[in-house]
Write a protein that holds these residues in place. Structure first.
Motif, PDB file in Angstrom:
ATOM      1  N   TYR A  10      50.894   3.515  39.767  1.00  0.00           N
ATOM      2  CA  TYR A  10      51.726   2.302  40.271  1.00  0.00           C
ATOM      3  C   TYR A  10      50.681   1.070  40.530  1.00  0.00           C
ATOM      4  CZ  TYR A  10      55.868   5.058  39.788  1.00  0.00           C
ATOM      5  OH  TYR A  10      57.008   5.948  39.653  1.00  0.00           O
ATOM      6  N   GLN A  51      51.371  -2.400  42.942  1.00  0.00           N
ATOM      7  CA  GLN A  51      52.257  -2.913  43.968  1.00  0.00           C
ATOM      8  C   GLN A  51      51.727  -4.352  43.997  1.00  0.00           C
ATOM      9  OE1 GLN A  51      52.452  -1.181  47.819  1.00  0.00           O
ATOM     10  NE2 GLN A  51      54.012  -2.687  48.481  1.00  0.00           N
ATOM     11  N   LEU A  58      53.364  -8.462  45.421  1.00  0.00           N
ATOM     12  CA  LEU A  58      54.348  -8.705  46.402  1.00  0.00           C
ATOM     13  C   LEU A  58      55.558  -9.466  45.725  1.00  0.00           C
ATOM     14  CD1 LEU A  58      54.999  -9.376  49.427  1.00  0.00           C
ATOM     15  CD2 LEU A  58      54.213 -11.515  48.968  1.00  0.00           C
ATOM     16  N   LEU A  79      57.494  -7.865  43.488  1.00  0.00           N
ATOM     17  CA  LEU A  79      57.522  -7.279  42.249  1.00  0.00           C
ATOM     18  C   LEU A  79      57.966  -5.671  42.601  1.00  0.00           C
ATOM     19  CD1 LEU A  79      55.060  -9.079  39.824  1.00  0.00           C
ATOM     20  CD2 LEU A  79      57.500  -9.429  40.035  1.00  0.00           C
ATOM     21  N   GLY A  80      57.672  -5.315  43.626  1.00  0.00           N
ATOM     22  CA  GLY A  80      57.625  -3.718  44.133  1.00  0.00           C
ATOM     23  C   GLY A  80      56.502  -2.864  43.350  1.00  0.00           C
ATOM     24  N   LEU A  81      57.049  -1.937  43.043  1.00  0.00           N
ATOM     25  CA  LEU A  81      56.138  -0.684  42.456  1.00  0.00           C
ATOM     26  C   LEU A  81      56.284  -0.958  40.893  1.00  0.00           C
ATOM     27  CD1 LEU A  81      56.467   1.788  45.194  1.00  0.00           C
ATOM     28  CD2 LEU A  81      54.459   0.764  44.619  1.00  0.00           C
ATOM     29  N   PHE A 111      48.478   2.503  43.378  1.00  0.00           N
ATOM     30  CA  PHE A 111      48.696   3.627  44.010  1.00  0.00           C
ATOM     31  C   PHE A 111      48.662   4.806  42.968  1.00  0.00           C
ATOM     32  CE2 PHE A 111      49.666   2.595  48.471  1.00  0.00           C
ATOM     33  CZ  PHE A 111      50.044   1.394  48.346  1.00  0.00           C
ATOM     34  N   GLN A 119      60.134  12.829  38.216  1.00  0.00           N
ATOM     35  CA  GLN A 119      60.493  11.641  38.826  1.00  0.00           C
ATOM     36  C   GLN A 119      62.007  11.891  39.671  1.00  0.00           C
ATOM     37  OE1 GLN A 119      59.502   8.516  36.415  1.00  0.00           O
ATOM     38  NE2 GLN A 119      57.866   7.754  37.924  1.00  0.00           N
ATOM     39  N   SER A 135      62.071  15.923  41.840  1.00  0.00           N
ATOM     40  CA  SER A 135      61.337  16.027  42.998  1.00  0.00           C
ATOM     41  C   SER A 135      60.738  14.646  43.639  1.00  0.00           C
ATOM     42  CB  SER A 135      60.346  17.070  43.069  1.00  0.00           C
ATOM     43  OG  SER A 135      59.305  16.783  41.790  1.00  0.00           O
ATOM     44  N   PRO A 136      60.578  14.529  44.665  1.00  0.00           N
ATOM     45  CA  PRO A 136      59.813  13.198  45.332  1.00  0.00           C
ATOM     46  C   PRO A 136      58.580  12.859  45.151  1.00  0.00           C
ATOM     47  CG  PRO A 136      59.732  15.144  47.214  1.00  0.00           C
ATOM     48  CD  PRO A 136      60.561  15.383  46.041  1.00  0.00           C
ATOM     49  N   LEU A 137      58.031  11.710  44.812  1.00  0.00           N
ATOM     50  CA  LEU A 137      56.700  11.201  44.668  1.00  0.00           C
ATOM     51  C   LEU A 137      55.802  11.454  45.930  1.00  0.00           C
ATOM     52  CD1 LEU A 137      57.261   7.930  42.622  1.00  0.00           C
ATOM     53  CD2 LEU A 137      56.573  10.477  41.568  1.00  0.00           C
ATOM     54  N   PHE A 173      52.423   9.836  47.221  1.00  0.00           N
ATOM     55  CA  PHE A 173      51.484   8.702  46.903  1.00  0.00           C
ATOM     56  C   PHE A 173      50.309   8.976  47.690  1.00  0.00           C
ATOM     57  CE2 PHE A 173      54.048   5.538  44.701  1.00  0.00           C
ATOM     58  CZ  PHE A 173      55.071   5.806  44.812  1.00  0.00           C
ATOM     59  N   GLY A 174      49.189   8.157  47.427  1.00  0.00           N
ATOM     60  CA  GLY A 174      47.950   8.142  48.186  1.00  0.00           C
ATOM     61  C   GLY A 174      48.075   6.897  48.780  1.00  0.00           C
ATOM     62  N   ASN A 175      46.923   6.499  49.622  1.00  0.00           N
ATOM     63  CA  ASN A 175      47.127   5.447  50.308  1.00  0.00           C
ATOM     64  C   ASN A 175      46.356   4.077  49.837  1.00  0.00           C
ATOM     65  OD1 ASN A 175      47.893   6.431  52.799  1.00  0.00           O
ATOM     66  ND2 ASN A 175      46.150   7.186  53.314  1.00  0.00           N
TER      67      ASN A 175
END
Lengths: 114, 115
Positions: free
Chosen positions: A35, A37, A39, A41-43, A90, A98, A101-103, A105-107
């Motif tokens: 993904y 990210q 500002l 626009l979200g992910l 990310f 999707q 089960s939950p995603l 994420f890395g940092n």
């Protein structure tokens, strides 16, 4: 700690140069995602892989490529960077997709293209 | 193209107050509504999720509600704490015409809880 490892943490890249963002997971999840990210626009999904050996295009795939040679690694390559690719990237994984089960994420990798 | 419109973009709440974030969608057939929480410098993490056959789900101070007729789902944070200061993303998962699953995110809401 188990999870997603992304590298580098941040990078400044000259326009026209290529770069590979690395992503490794140790949860043995089948699906992996990239993904960006931005500002306001979200992910937004760039590319995904439902299982090793397969990849697919997301919402904003142009200018990016991915590979999934094994379960753990999912690198994202920018062949010729442009300023509009300045973003935070990310990598994420999920066990069964999707919608089930939950995603995880890395940092993130903060990329600036100049 | 399916979209999710999240509001407000930013929110400032006093400690102990209620934080409310809304997401509106356009189409009808969805399977899953997760909310993600993101702290500065970190990736998002699943906070709470709901399926459309349930109108409300509560986990501690966090409640999500789903209003099918209004095409809206909301996150309420009761007794908001400074530690809740983060960016929140709603998302929805649906099946496309080609019967593939797709997860799309809202634009994000930055919450600041003042002590």
């Amino acid at each position: 700690t188990a999870g997603i490892t992304q590298a580098p943490t941040s990078q400044i890249l000259a326009a026209g140069r290529s770069m590979t963002l690395r992503c490794t997971q140790d949860m043995r999840h089948n699906a992996m995602y990239w993904y960006r990210q931005d500002l306001g626009l979200g992910l937004r999904l760039i590319h995904y892989s439902n299982t090793a050996g397969t990849t697919g295009k997301g919402e904003v795939p142009d200018g990016y490529s991915v590979s999934r040679a094994n379960t753990d690694d999912f690198p994202l390559t920018l062949a010729s960077a442009v300023p509009s690719q300045t973003s935070v990237y990310f990598c994420a994984s999920s066990d069964r997709g999707q919608g089930v089960s939950p995603l995880h994420f890395g940092n993130g990798t903060r990329l600036t293209v100049t | 193209q399916q979209q999710v419109k999240q509001s407000p973009q930013s929110l400032i709440v006093q400690k102990g107050g209620i934080s409310i974030i809304n997401c509106a969608y356009e189409n009808t057939a969805f399977d899953y509504f997760p909310w993600y929480q993101q702290f500065p410098g970190k990736g998002p993490a699943l906070l709470i999720a709901i399926r459309p056959d349930v109108s409300e789900k509560k986990e501690g101070r966090f409640t999500i509600s789903f209003n099918k007729s209004a095409k809206q789902f909301s996150l309420h944070i009761m007794d908001s704490q400074p530690g809740d200061s983060a960016t929140y993303f709603c998302a929805l998962y649906f099946q496309t015409i080609s019967n593939t699953g797709k997860l799309i995110f809202g634009q994000g809401t930055t919450l600041q809880v003042k002590p």
